[in-house]
Design a protein around this motif. Structure first.
Motif, mmCIF file in Angstrom:
data_model
loop_
_atom_site.group_PDB
_atom_site.id
_atom_site.type_symbol
_atom_site.label_atom_id
_atom_site.label_comp_id
_atom_site.label_asym_id
_atom_site.label_seq_id
_atom_site.Cartn_x
_atom_site.Cartn_y
_atom_site.Cartn_z
ATOM 1 N N ARG A 275 18.539 -6.542 28.196
ATOM 2 C CA ARG A 275 19.769 -6.911 27.503
ATOM 3 C C ARG A 275 20.992 -6.098 27.929
ATOM 4 O O ARG A 275 22.054 -6.633 28.129
ATOM 5 N N PRO B 28 -0.047 -10.502 27.768
ATOM 6 C CA PRO B 28 -0.439 -9.375 26.924
ATOM 7 C C PRO B 28 -1.844 -8.847 27.211
ATOM 8 O O PRO B 28 -2.140 -7.701 26.913
ATOM 9 N N MET C 216 11.378 -10.010 33.203
ATOM 10 C CA MET C 216 12.249 -10.105 32.024
ATOM 11 C C MET C 216 13.625 -9.565 32.356
ATOM 12 O O MET C 216 13.746 -8.577 33.059
ATOM 13 N N GLU D 87 12.743 -0.552 26.822
ATOM 14 C CA GLU D 87 12.635 0.867 26.459
ATOM 15 C C GLU D 87 12.054 1.664 27.616
ATOM 16 O O GLU D 87 12.532 2.744 27.950
ATOM 17 N N ARG D 88 11.012 1.101 28.235
ATOM 18 C CA ARG D 88 10.393 1.806 29.369
ATOM 19 C C ARG D 88 11.357 1.863 30.551
ATOM 20 O O ARG D 88 11.420 2.865 31.274
ATOM 21 N N SER E 86 8.125 -3.493 34.610
ATOM 22 C CA SER E 86 7.709 -4.890 34.657
ATOM 23 C C SER E 86 7.077 -5.293 33.335
ATOM 24 O O SER E 86 6.618 -4.453 32.569
ATOM 25 N N PHE E 87 7.094 -6.595 33.098
ATOM 26 C CA PHE E 87 6.628 -7.137 31.819
ATOM 27 C C PHE E 87 5.150 -6.815 31.611
ATOM 28 O O PHE E 87 4.321 -7.079 32.471
ATOM 29 N N PHE E 88 4.841 -6.245 30.452
ATOM 30 C CA PHE E 88 3.479 -5.831 30.101
ATOM 31 C C PHE E 88 2.836 -4.944 31.168
ATOM 32 O O PHE E 88 1.637 -5.033 31.434
ATOM 33 N N ALA E 89 3.649 -4.054 31.764
ATOM 34 C CA ALA E 89 3.102 -3.141 32.774
ATOM 35 C C ALA E 89 2.099 -2.169 32.168
ATOM 36 O O ALA E 89 1.215 -1.670 32.863
ATOM 37 N N LEU F 288 4.546 -0.513 24.143
ATOM 38 C CA LEU F 288 5.140 -1.810 24.468
ATOM 39 C C LEU F 288 6.652 -1.716 24.318
ATOM 40 O O LEU F 288 7.169 -0.911 23.564
ATOM 41 N N GLY F 289 7.377 -2.585 24.997
ATOM 42 C CA GLY F 289 8.848 -2.580 24.968
ATOM 43 C C GLY F 289 9.340 -2.356 26.384
ATOM 44 O O GLY F 289 9.565 -1.236 26.817
ATOM 45 N N MET F 290 9.485 -3.481 27.149
ATOM 46 C CA MET F 290 9.779 -3.391 28.565
ATOM 47 C C MET F 290 11.105 -2.683 28.813
ATOM 48 O O MET F 290 11.229 -1.869 29.719
ATOM 49 N N ARG G 29 -0.155 -3.003 30.290
ATOM 50 C CA ARG G 29 -1.438 -3.716 30.257
ATOM 51 C C ARG G 29 -1.947 -3.973 31.674
ATOM 52 O O ARG G 29 -3.125 -4.254 31.875
ATOM 53 N N GLU H 299 5.729 10.938 15.650
ATOM 54 C CA GLU H 299 4.922 9.742 15.889
ATOM 55 C C GLU H 299 5.587 8.785 16.874
ATOM 56 O O GLU H 299 4.925 8.168 17.694
ATOM 57 N N ASP H 300 6.911 8.664 16.784
ATOM 58 C CA ASP H 300 7.598 7.648 17.573
ATOM 59 C C ASP H 300 8.366 8.208 18.754
ATOM 60 O O ASP H 300 9.136 7.502 19.391
#
Lengths: 277, 572
Positions: free
Chosen positions: B89, B107, B86, B176-177, B136-139, B172-174, B141, B276-277
């Protein structure tokens, strides 16, 4: 008092798991109506058709006539009445919000109560769109409340429900891009990115395809788009939707409108769940 | 059995020398912080504590603003970001260089597009950076692409530091990670440099040195140097824990009132209630655990002014007149009574408390003169002015406390605040389930205002001014690892067949049997936890494990979605 068959079936199954003995007895006695009659209705007295119509009916007689012709699903007559009103110098925005919209709202509410059916909604929507076109011609673009996309999960061809949701969302002032049925996650993501979609509404009728909703919601989250997925459809329950992130469950098309309104006001999926559940 | 705790704050660096056996403070120290030189701030504070034999200290605990500053300042940008599957941005805002290659996991954790190893290797070869962050995307998972990329970086640049996004956060959130991984990579060298400098400067052995994390637990220096990002916002965590400790309470609502802000946190069973977040630092949300903190503009230096002819409480901080070095110069004309832009000195709650005799802090003559001038400007008798202002302070404080306990915002001057404020006929009294502990310099005068509105103990412990330094000592190492067994059913010949996916640091494994999958998850989680505890030099600890099924009901049948396997341990 029997409402839609799918709701009836669902509630029967609930009774089966909660009180198997009673379920068996009622089935043996052939009292299906009794089963349907018993559940869900205790809590809320149902409004009659006339009450619902009276609730939304505009006070101005010429507006009431427009609203009635939307409910009746008469496109030509609606256009004629709207054109007359416009000639009399009525404000086009006022016509949309206070004459055309009450008509479709009545129809949606009636559908929710099981007193109207899919073709009637589609016909009312068509009649309303005819009126809106005339108003739009006078106005230029009417400001939209938000940009949404609708789709049916991959592998599923049942799109009647989705069509109703799309129509009702449009009727409520949203700009809706309908992606159709049997839509893979990748296509939803692509459209969301390209069109600047604020919320996606997905549905499915079959339990074999409901995983598609989960993967779409999760992929939207992984992409970091901050676009939640409103989920609905016969195979979808709130309990299922609550097991994954970035999703909000809606039972009726009007729920989709409520969810879309909140999302387009800038709330995230957690806040919307808190507000609406 | 002596321990040293040092908390580097924005304004002051506080230190405390503490006897672990008698649980008594031996010496306290407070020195001004030099934000551009944290090392010297720490060393000066340490020197002021006059530790006789640094080599014999049994614990040296540090809470620093290093990570928080680095995230807020956004200055260095010396990390190469590797993005797999991915295109992020805004990578240019935080990374020096961005590599984007193909390779996509879906996913469920299954590979959709294989990793383009050749393109990746070429890009890594060309990169001149020494720090790499990989996402990486969905890392979360299936991290296999991140693992492979990390190997390749080390093959090409053996001395580079590499950070994997999925190693830090599980959400989740590529992008952000990626952001968190980049910030962590940036910090690795700074943090290890600071730790090394402190070891040399203090002569305290590295083996007893610990760093406080934002969730209020300690980590060894080795762990802190690997994952420095987890030390963001450790300052507020330290003061909340220290406050509860000083009050001798396992459960407490800690109200920390400083010059600029009031920070409120909840301590339960000696542990901080976590957000929580995750933490929010400098406007960006970092998905790392931190205390749930309610912060409002209310402190000893909050501006009080005349607006529309009425006394008002502002939101910015100014220097209190009664503490200013040359107060009468600022009081030459009446402009100090109005909220002018760029104003540095003015009337504050400190002046109010000083003039009315609620506190002995400051020059009473100056404070009284200022309050009298404000009363005149607002055309109110002085006692009425005091009452109005105290009432305003009280309702802002009560509102902030209620917001913390309710976990929701109450609008200023809204209905909620009106109920809390009450009037001559009606008073709202808050019955709080835990003692209210106050810390910070002006806290006593503030809490006096709400005594009649709180039904329950209000504790202002002695030595509360070094509560934050003590907070770093009184906590312990705590590890928690979570592995999720996800049921991703496949439809085979019209039948739903469960497949159990378990993603751990090495990659994804798929099981046909739930119990086998849970067993594997438990084994992997325990191993990761033991590594963490060993790295943190904890010898004796007990592992507590929890296995929780997430299910839902459909057509009267229970359906399995996932099983959360979590193990945790604490000790020192």
């Amino acid at each position: 008092m029997v409402r839609h068959m799918d709701i009836l079936a669902e509630e029967m199954l609930k009774i089966r798991s909660r009180d198997p003995a009673r379920y068996k007895r009622l089935i043996q006695e052939g009292m299906l109506a009794e089963l349907g009659f018993d559940v869900g209705i205790k809590t809320k007295a149902q409004a009659s058709v006339d009450e619902v119509k009276a609730k939304f009916r505009p006070k101005d007689p010429s507006y009431a006539a427009i609203s009635d012709s939307v409910i009746a699903g008469k496109r030509a007559r609606t256009k004629e009445l709207v054109a007359t009103s416009l000639q009399q110098g009525k404000d086009p925005v006022d016509l949309v919000t206070n004459a055309l919209m009450p008509g479709i709202q009545t129809q949606c509410e009636l559908y929710d109560l099981g007193k109207a059916f899919v073709p009637e909604i589609l016909m009312s929507n068509d009649a309303m769109q005819g009126g809106i076109e005339l108003c739009q011609a006078q106005l230029g673009d009417i400001p939209k409340k938000g940009k949404l996309a609708t789709f049916v999960a991959e592998g599923d061809l049942h799109d009647i429900g989705k069509n109703i949701v799309a129509a009702i969302l449009r009727a409520n002032g949203f700009d809706v891009i309908d992606l159709g049925r049997d839509v893979p996650t990748a296509k939803v993501i692509e459209t969301t990115k390209a069109q600047g979609i604020q919320m996606v509404s997905g549905s499915t009728l079959m339990s074999t395809t409901k995983a598609g909703l989960k993967s779409t919601a999760e992929t939207l989250e992984e992409e970091g788009l901050k676009v939640p997925l409103a989920c609905g459809g016969a195979a979808v329950s709130r309990a299922f939707v609550d097991t994954f992130v970035n999703s909000i469950y809606g039972k009726s098309p009007l729920d989709a409108v409520k969810i879309a309104t909140e999302v387009c006001e800038g709330k995230d999926w957690k806040e919307v769940r808190k507000d609406l559940y | 059995m002596e321990a040293v705790g040092i908390d580097v704050g924005g304004t002051y660096t506080d230190g405390v020398l503490f006897d672990l056996r008698s649980k008594k403070i031996i010496r306290k120290a407070k020195v001004p912080t030099r934000p551009e030189d944290l090392r010297s701030s720490i060393l000066r504070c340490f020197a002021a504590l006059e530790v006789r034999s640094p080599a014999l200290l049994s614990r040296f605990c540090l809470s620093t603003t290093l990570a928080t500053n680095a995230v807020v300042e956004d200055a260095r940008r010396d990390v190469c970001a590797i993005c797999i599957g991915m295109r992020p941005r805004h990578p240019a805002e935080y990374a020096a260089e961005t590599i984007v290659v193909d390779g996509r996991v879906g996913p469920t954790g299954l590979v959709e597009v294989p990793l383009d190893e050749e393109a990746l290797r070429n890009a890594i070869k060309r990169s001149g950076e020494r720090s790499f962050a990989i996402s990486s995307f969905f890392a979360t998972r299936n991290p296999q692409n991140e693992v492979r990329a990390a190997e390749m970086v080390l093959e090409e640049h053996p001395n580079a530091s590499v950070v994997k996004g999925s190693d830090l956060v599980g959400t989740l959130g590529m992008e952000e990670r990626l952001y968190i991984a980049v910030k962590n990579a940036e910090l690795i060298h700074i943090m290890s440099g600071l730790i090394e400098a402190i070891r040399e400067g203090t002569k305290v052995p590295g083996s007893v040195t610990y760093v406080l994390k934002g969730d209020g637990t300690l980590v060894s220096t080795e762990e802190a140097a690997m994952r420095p990002i987890f030390t963001v916002l450790s300052g507020p965590a330290a003061s909340a824990l220290g406050g509860a400790f000083l009050a001798g309470a396992k459960d407490a609502l800690v109200v920390d009132i400083g010059g600029t802000t009031t920070d409120i946190a909840l301590v339960q069973g000696g542990m901080l209630k976590l957000s929580e977040d995750g933490a929010v630092v400098g406007g960006s949300r970092l998905r790392v655990e931190s205390a749930e903190m309610t912060t409002r503009a209310l402190g000893g230096n909050t501006e009080i002014f005349c607006g529309d002819g009425r006394p008002k409480l502002g939101h910015r901080a100014v220097v209190p007149l009664c503490l200013a070095s040359d107060p009468y110069r600022h009081m030459g004309d009446r402009s100090y009574l109005y909220p002018l832009a760029g104003k540095k000195h003015g009337i504050t709650p400190t002046d109010l408390f000083c003039a009315s005799g609620r506190s002995d802090f400051g020059d009473r003559k100056v404070a009284s003169a200022a309050m009298a001038a404000l009363a005149e400007e607002c055309e109110l008798p002085l006692p009425t002015l005091n009452e109005v202002l105290e009432d305003t302070l009280r309702s802002r404080l009560l509102r902030t406390i209620a917001e913390t306990l309710l976990n929701r915002q109450l609008p200023e001057r809204g209905d909620g605040e009106a109920v809390l404020r009450g009037n001559g006929m009606f008073r709202t009294v808050l019955r709080i389930g835990v003692p209210l502990v106050g810390i910070g310099a002006p806290v006593a005068a503030f809490l006096d205002l709400i005594r009649e509105h709180v039904d329950g103990p209000i504790i202002i412990p002695q030595d509360h001014e070094v509560g934050n330094a003590l907070g770093a000592i009184c906590t312990e190492v705590h590890g928690r690892k979570e592995v999720i067994v996800r049921n991703e059913p496949m439809w085979i010949d019209g039948r739903e067949v469960p497949h159990y996916h378990v993603a751990v640091a090495g990659g994804l494994r798929v099981f046909a049997d739930r119990d086998q999958a849970v067993g594997y998850a438990l084994e992997q989680a325990t191993r990761a936890l033991r590594d963490y505890m060993e790295r943190s030099r904890v010898q004796r600890y007990q592992v507590v494990s929890e296995v929780r099924d997430i299910t839902y009901l459909e057509m009267g049948q229970k359906r399995h979605v996932e099983t959360i396997v979590s193990v945790s341990a604490g000790g020192m």
